[in-house]
Design an enzyme around this catalytic site. Structure first.
Site, PDB file in Angstrom:
ATOM      1  N   ARG A  28       1.238  -1.018   0.808  1.00  0.00           N
ATOM      2  CA  ARG A  28      -0.218  -0.028  -0.243  1.00  0.00           C
ATOM      3  C   ARG A  28       0.653   1.069   0.129  1.00  0.00           C
ATOM      4  O   ARG A  28       0.000   2.373   0.902  1.00  0.00           O
ATOM      5  CB  ARG A  28      -0.611  -0.343   0.986  1.00  0.00           C
ATOM      6  CG  ARG A  28      -1.976  -1.254   1.465  1.00  0.00           C
ATOM      7  CD  ARG A  28      -3.774  -0.330   0.805  1.00  0.00           C
ATOM      8  NE  ARG A  28      -4.097  -1.695  -0.108  1.00  0.00           N
ATOM      9  CZ  ARG A  28      -5.277  -2.293   0.932  1.00  0.00           C
ATOM     10  NH1 ARG A  28      -5.505  -1.368   1.639  1.00  0.00           N
ATOM     11  NH2 ARG A  28      -6.199  -2.600   0.664  1.00  0.00           N
ATOM     12  N   ARG A  32      -3.387   6.230   1.577  1.00  0.00           N
ATOM     13  CA  ARG A  32      -3.634   7.844   1.932  1.00  0.00           C
ATOM     14  C   ARG A  32      -3.215   8.194   3.167  1.00  0.00           C
ATOM     15  O   ARG A  32      -3.543   9.503   3.851  1.00  0.00           O
ATOM     16  CB  ARG A  32      -5.329   6.921   2.443  1.00  0.00           C
ATOM     17  CG  ARG A  32      -6.223   6.862   1.549  1.00  0.00           C
ATOM     18  CD  ARG A  32      -7.333   6.376   1.975  1.00  0.00           C
ATOM     19  NE  ARG A  32      -7.607   5.006   2.529  1.00  0.00           N
ATOM     20  CZ  ARG A  32      -8.056   3.723   2.919  1.00  0.00           C
ATOM     21  NH1 ARG A  32      -8.841   4.768   2.960  1.00  0.00           N
ATOM     22  NH2 ARG A  32      -7.636   3.034   3.589  1.00  0.00           N
ATOM     23  N   ARG A  41      -6.578  10.617  -6.005  1.00  0.00           N
ATOM     24  CA  ARG A  41      -7.762  10.352  -5.799  1.00  0.00           C
ATOM     25  C   ARG A  41      -8.832  11.486  -5.532  1.00  0.00           C
ATOM     26  O   ARG A  41      -9.973  11.324  -6.820  1.00  0.00           O
ATOM     27  CB  ARG A  41      -8.271  10.047  -4.290  1.00  0.00           C
ATOM     28  CG  ARG A  41      -8.847   8.650  -5.039  1.00  0.00           C
ATOM     29  CD  ARG A  41      -9.691   7.808  -3.991  1.00  0.00           C
ATOM     30  NE  ARG A  41      -9.386   8.925  -2.345  1.00  0.00           N
ATOM     31  CZ  ARG A  41      -9.998   7.995  -1.136  1.00  0.00           C
ATOM     32  NH1 ARG A  41      -9.942   6.431  -1.411  1.00  0.00           N
ATOM     33  NH2 ARG A  41     -10.724   8.963  -0.390  1.00  0.00           N
ATOM     34  N   ASP A  78      -6.713  -2.875  -7.857  1.00  0.00           N
ATOM     35  CA  ASP A  78      -7.102  -3.979  -6.449  1.00  0.00           C
ATOM     36  C   ASP A  78      -7.745  -4.744  -6.610  1.00  0.00           C
ATOM     37  O   ASP A  78      -8.191  -4.899  -8.397  1.00  0.00           O
ATOM     38  CB  ASP A  78      -8.323  -2.757  -6.107  1.00  0.00           C
ATOM     39  CG  ASP A  78      -9.205  -3.399  -4.397  1.00  0.00           C
ATOM     40  OD1 ASP A  78      -8.513  -2.874  -3.374  1.00  0.00           O
ATOM     41  OD2 ASP A  78      -9.467  -4.545  -3.855  1.00  0.00           O
ATOM     42  N   TYR A 155     -14.859 -12.275  -0.507  1.00  0.00           N
ATOM     43  CA  TYR A 155     -15.513 -10.727  -1.000  1.00  0.00           C
ATOM     44  C   TYR A 155     -16.855 -11.460  -1.462  1.00  0.00           C
ATOM     45  O   TYR A 155     -17.850 -10.888  -1.466  1.00  0.00           O
ATOM     46  CB  TYR A 155     -14.524  -9.833  -0.946  1.00  0.00           C
ATOM     47  CG  TYR A 155     -13.008  -9.486  -0.633  1.00  0.00           C
ATOM     48  CD1 TYR A 155     -13.710  -8.061   0.321  1.00  0.00           C
ATOM     49  CD2 TYR A 155     -12.333  -9.912  -0.150  1.00  0.00           C
ATOM     50  CE1 TYR A 155     -12.675  -7.920   1.215  1.00  0.00           C
ATOM     51  CE2 TYR A 155     -11.214  -9.525   0.967  1.00  0.00           C
ATOM     52  CZ  TYR A 155     -11.540  -8.464   1.748  1.00  0.00           C
ATOM     53  OH  TYR A 155     -11.137  -7.843   2.569  1.00  0.00           O
TER      54      TYR A 155
HETATM   55  O1  CP3 Z   1      -0.075  -1.619  -2.182  1.00  0.00           O
HETATM   56  C1  CP3 Z   1      -0.389  -0.547  -2.760  1.00  0.00           C
HETATM   57  O2  CP3 Z   1      -0.069   0.639  -3.208  1.00  0.00           O
HETATM   58  C2  CP3 Z   1      -1.438  -1.434  -4.746  1.00  0.00           C
HETATM   59  C3  CP3 Z   1      -2.284  -1.239  -4.217  1.00  0.00           C
HETATM   60  C4  CP3 Z   1      -3.589  -2.570  -4.034  1.00  0.00           C
HETATM   61  C5  CP3 Z   1      -4.361  -1.636  -3.792  1.00  0.00           C
HETATM   62  N1  CP3 Z   1      -5.075  -2.806  -2.937  1.00  0.00           N
HETATM   63  C6  CP3 Z   1      -4.747  -0.123  -3.688  1.00  0.00           C
HETATM   64  C7  CP3 Z   1      -6.272   0.248  -2.848  1.00  0.00           C
HETATM   65  C8  CP3 Z   1      -3.243  -3.449  -3.573  1.00  0.00           C
HETATM   66  C9  CP3 Z   1      -2.036  -4.302  -3.756  1.00  0.00           C
HETATM   67  C10 CP3 Z   1      -4.200  -3.738  -2.816  1.00  0.00           C
HETATM   68  C11 CP3 Z   1      -4.588  -5.212  -2.191  1.00  0.00           C
HETATM   69  C12 CP3 Z   1      -5.997  -5.385  -2.136  1.00  0.00           C
HETATM   70  N2  CP3 Z   1      -7.337  -5.064  -2.132  1.00  0.00           N
HETATM   71  C13 CP3 Z   1      -5.970  -6.825  -0.851  1.00  0.00           C
HETATM   72  C14 CP3 Z   1      -4.738  -7.694  -0.785  1.00  0.00           C
HETATM   73  C15 CP3 Z   1      -3.737  -6.856   0.788  1.00  0.00           C
HETATM   74  C16 CP3 Z   1      -4.297  -6.778   1.879  1.00  0.00           C
HETATM   75  O3  CP3 Z   1      -4.634  -5.341   2.227  1.00  0.00           O
HETATM   76  O4  CP3 Z   1      -5.103  -7.954   2.525  1.00  0.00           O
HETATM   77  C17 CP3 Z   1      -6.866  -6.544  -0.473  1.00  0.00           C
HETATM   78  C18 CP3 Z   1      -7.760  -7.819   0.593  1.00  0.00           C
HETATM   79  C19 CP3 Z   1      -8.027  -5.292  -0.763  1.00  0.00           C
HETATM   80  C20 CP3 Z   1      -9.538  -5.387  -0.975  1.00  0.00           C
HETATM   81  C21 CP3 Z   1      -9.753  -3.659  -0.173  1.00  0.00           C
HETATM   82  N3  CP3 Z   1      -9.102  -2.614  -0.998  1.00  0.00           N
HETATM   83  C22 CP3 Z   1      -9.999  -3.867   0.987  1.00  0.00           C
HETATM   84  C23 CP3 Z   1     -10.729  -4.194   2.021  1.00  0.00           C
HETATM   85  C24 CP3 Z   1      -9.787  -1.622   0.837  1.00  0.00           C
HETATM   86  C25 CP3 Z   1     -10.294  -0.855   2.068  1.00  0.00           C
HETATM   87  C26 CP3 Z   1      -9.198  -0.549   2.786  1.00  0.00           C
HETATM   88  C27 CP3 Z   1      -9.067   0.408   3.282  1.00  0.00           C
HETATM   89  O5  CP3 Z   1      -7.644   0.727   3.662  1.00  0.00           O
HETATM   90  O6  CP3 Z   1      -9.581   1.583   3.331  1.00  0.00           O
HETATM   91  C28 CP3 Z   1      -9.426  -1.560  -0.688  1.00  0.00           C
HETATM   92  C29 CP3 Z   1      -9.095  -0.186  -0.673  1.00  0.00           C
HETATM   93  C30 CP3 Z   1      -8.043   0.341  -1.103  1.00  0.00           C
HETATM   94  N4  CP3 Z   1      -7.015   0.125  -2.189  1.00  0.00           N
HETATM   95  C31 CP3 Z   1      -7.350   1.488  -1.214  1.00  0.00           C
HETATM   96  C32 CP3 Z   1      -5.979   1.259  -1.574  1.00  0.00           C
HETATM   97  C33 CP3 Z   1      -5.555   2.755  -2.038  1.00  0.00           C
HETATM   98  C34 CP3 Z   1      -8.157   2.519  -0.662  1.00  0.00           C
HETATM   99  C35 CP3 Z   1      -9.064   3.331  -1.490  1.00  0.00           C
HETATM  100  C36 CP3 Z   1      -9.013   4.544  -0.856  1.00  0.00           C
HETATM  101  O7  CP3 Z   1      -7.946   5.668  -1.667  1.00  0.00           O
HETATM  102  O8  CP3 Z   1      -9.997   5.505  -0.338  1.00  0.00           O
END
Ligand code: CP3
Length: 347
Positions: A28, A32, A41, A78, A155
């Site tokens: 990540r 944010r 964003r 994602d 999911y």
């Molecule tokens: O790592 C990186 O920088 C690359 C991009 C990336 C994102 N999600 C961007 C993201 C990667 C590799 C993921 C993987 C992901 N997404 C996983 C596996 C890794 C882990 O964290 O366990 C999972 C389970 C998801 C599903 C997902 N996406 C969730 C549960 C959420 C919400 C959680 C949160 O932090 O709000 C997301 C949203 C998400 N994916 C964000 C980002 C940067 C936040 C979104 C935003 O900008 O509001």
């Protein structure tokens, strides 16, 4: 190709080389906690629009590279884009996380598209990969990724993130046939999706099995190890030179033997396992990645420095890529990221 393998430290570690300083990137890393991410964003409108906008998705992927000089960039996208491309509805609720239409019956499953149809939705992602390969510094490795079938299924079945993945466990026990055809569909889609990322320029791929830890015993073998083996074998048959990182998060003892059981080149470790234990039990089989607790990116200070040093030292006798044990959180201080990198590089 040979030249780039020699200059990219992540590829050297993935090829099994023990380096004097471990290469570093962070899960990540575009997110944010960075003001420039939030600004981009806002420009995109929302998170999903950002994922599907190749110019802006490439921009946020590059932001942490410019700010910190990480050794790898991870494609901004994602894991839930695959269910969306298979026809599930997907949206994000601010402050709560993802929501999807649910799969609980054969008829829900029958509404999904075939794996071969996903590229209609996902082609902007391949465009992002192409832009990144042109714009990244020569020493920076580009990592593509997808969710592992079990994690993606949790999911799709529940329609949201769940603390214990109970709806998915209930389906796997209560309707094994439906559960297994769903997993098969996701596996096929994932192989196809990762292949297209590689064709577009991804140099490494990572399989995120964030909820692998809730599978125990035989279920872990069947639904975490076997799908990862299937995906890795299919990719290796087509792209033998592309390294694969597996991340069966919170697998505990399941990390032992994961390299050989799946064929991955690197096993990513969460921070619930001790680095000394993992060095003797997991790193003996190949490269490992990890595993600083992400809370140090919030709390910083001398604990961050001492923990970082301890991890580097524990893994110094074999191939290691430094990373967090899970994604950096939005409340992290960007200064603590600099402190972590400095500590790793000046160790
Ligand atoms: O790592 C990186 O920088 C690359 C991009 C990336 C994102 N999600 C961007 C993201 C990667 C590799 C993921 C993987 C992901 N997404 C996983 C596996 C890794 C882990 O964290 O366990 C999972 C389970 C998801 C599903 C997902 N996406 C969730 C549960 C959420 C919400 C959680 C949160 O932090 O709000 C997301 C949203 C998400 N994916 C964000 C980002 C940067 C936040 C979104 C935003 O900008 O509001």
């Amino acid at each position: 190709m040979k030249d780039s393998v020699q200059t990219k430290t992540i590829l050297r570690a993935l090829a099994g080389e023990t380096l004097p300083t471990p290469p570093i990137w962070m899960m990540r890393q575009a997110g944010r906690y960075l003001p420039e991410y939030k600004a981009t964003r806002a420009k995109a409108g929302d998170f999903l629009s950002l994922c599907y906008n190749p110019e802006l998705a490439a921009e946020v992927t590059l932001q942490p590279i410019r700010r910190y000089g990480f050794d790898a960039a991870i494609l901004f996208a994602d894991i839930l884009l695959v269910p969306q491309a298979l026809g599930a509805d997907l949206w994000f609720v601010t402050g709560e996380g993802p929501r999807l239409s649910t799969i609980s019956s054969q008829s829900d499953f029958d509404h999904l598209k075939p794996a071969s149809a996903i590229h209609d939705t996902l082609c902007p992602i391949y465009e992002t990969v192409g832009i990144l390969r042109r714009e990244l510094p020569v020493e920076t490795t580009l990592i593509g990724f997808a969710g592992a079938p079990w994690t993606v299924a949790t999911y799709m079945i529940a329609g949201k993130g769940t603390p214990d993945q109970k709806p998915a466990h209930d389906l796997r026990i209560g309707n094994k046939v439906l559960f297994e055809i769903l997993l098969k569909r996701i596996t096929e889609a994932t192989i196809s999706y990762l292949s297209m990322q590689i064709e577009a320029g991804a140099e490494v791929v990572k399989i995120f099995d964030s909820w692998a830890g809730s599978l125990k015993g035989e279920a872990f073998q069947k639904y975490a190890v076997a799908p990862c083996f299937e995906i890795t074998s299919a990719l290796k048959a087509k792209y033998p030179q592309i390294p694969v990182i597996g991340f069966p998060r919170e697998a505990g003892d399941g990390y032992v033997g994961f390299h050989s059981a799946t064929g991955v080149d690197c096993v990513a470790l969460d921070n619930s396992v001790s680095p000394d234990w993992a060095a003797s039990m997991v790193q003996k089989d190949g490269c490992v990645q990890g595993n600083l607790a992400s809370r140090h990116m919030v709390t910083g200070g001398k604990d961050l420095v001492s923990e970082t040093r301890a991890i580097v030292k524990s893994f110094s006798q074999g191939p290691h890529i430094f990373n967090l044990g899970h994604g950096i959180t939005p409340d992290a201080d960007p200064e603590n990221v600099s402190l972590m990198i400095e500590t790793v590089r000046n160790n």
